[in-house]
Design a protein around this motif. Sequence first.
Motif, PDB file in Angstrom:
ATOM      1  N   HIS A  39      32.359  40.009  46.215  1.00 30.53           N
ATOM      2  CA  HIS A  39      33.171  41.122  45.726  1.00 30.53           C
ATOM      3  C   HIS A  39      32.888  42.394  46.525  1.00 30.53           C
ATOM      4  N   HIS A  54      40.305  38.471  46.391  1.00 32.58           N
ATOM      5  CA  HIS A  54      39.909  39.369  45.298  1.00 32.58           C
ATOM      6  C   HIS A  54      40.482  38.847  43.977  1.00 32.58           C
ATOM      7  N   ALA A  55      41.741  38.386  44.000  1.00 30.62           N
ATOM      8  CA  ALA A  55      42.365  37.821  42.800  1.00 30.62           C
ATOM      9  C   ALA A  55      41.582  36.607  42.313  1.00 30.62           C
ATOM     10  N   HIS A  58      38.288  37.621  40.625  1.00 25.93           N
ATOM     11  CA  HIS A  58      38.437  38.139  39.264  1.00 25.93           C
ATOM     12  C   HIS A  58      38.889  37.049  38.294  1.00 25.93           C
ATOM     13  N   ASP A  63      38.443  37.783  34.330  1.00 29.86           N
ATOM     14  CA  ASP A  63      39.213  39.019  34.172  1.00 29.86           C
ATOM     15  C   ASP A  63      40.635  38.775  34.690  1.00 29.86           C
ATOM     16  N   TYR A  65      43.529  40.015  33.762  1.00 29.54           N
ATOM     17  CA  TYR A  65      44.341  41.221  33.969  1.00 29.54           C
ATOM     18  C   TYR A  65      44.129  41.751  35.387  1.00 29.54           C
ATOM     19  N   ASN A  66      42.891  41.904  35.783  1.00 28.01           N
ATOM     20  CA  ASN A  66      42.562  42.388  37.121  1.00 28.01           C
ATOM     21  C   ASN A  66      42.995  41.377  38.181  1.00 28.01           C
ATOM     22  N   ARG A  68      45.524  39.344  38.073  1.00 29.11           N
ATOM     23  CA  ARG A  68      46.982  39.440  38.244  1.00 29.11           C
ATOM     24  C   ARG A  68      47.360  40.633  39.122  1.00 29.11           C
ATOM     25  N   PHE A  69      46.647  41.731  38.964  1.00 31.57           N
ATOM     26  CA  PHE A  69      46.887  42.900  39.822  1.00 31.57           C
ATOM     27  C   PHE A  69      46.705  42.514  41.285  1.00 31.57           C
ATOM     28  N   TRP A  70      45.606  41.797  41.586  1.00 35.38           N
ATOM     29  CA  TRP A  70      45.309  41.424  42.967  1.00 35.38           C
ATOM     30  C   TRP A  70      46.238  40.333  43.482  1.00 35.38           C
TER      31      TRP A  70
END
Length: 104
Positions: A39, A54-55, A58, A63, A65-66, A68-70
């Motif tokens: 990380h 990174h996705a 997480h 995690d 939520y995080n 999905r962002f990545w």
Amino acid sequence: MNTEEFIRLIEKQRPCPETLPKGLQAMWYEKKGDWSKAHEILGNASDADSAWVHAYLHRKEGDLYNARFWYQRSGQPEFLGELSQEWEQITSVLLRKVNATDEC
């Protein structure tokens, strides 16, 4: 270099070559069990491949939520299979993008 060769190098306890792209470096350390180092490597990376890794990290952490962002930043769909399958998929794609034969 293919995924199997990459895994054999990891198992030989060799240090990760710093000349590899950040995404592959992170996958190297994650496979060795060092999620934090993986990380950390991605901390300042802004390319799509690093975002994909990174996705994955997480997602492994739990995690979602995080993650999905990545995934969105990477342009890759959210992976719904086993983590080991995703590790292999990402690693094989990244290895095809770089000629890592001379890197290790």
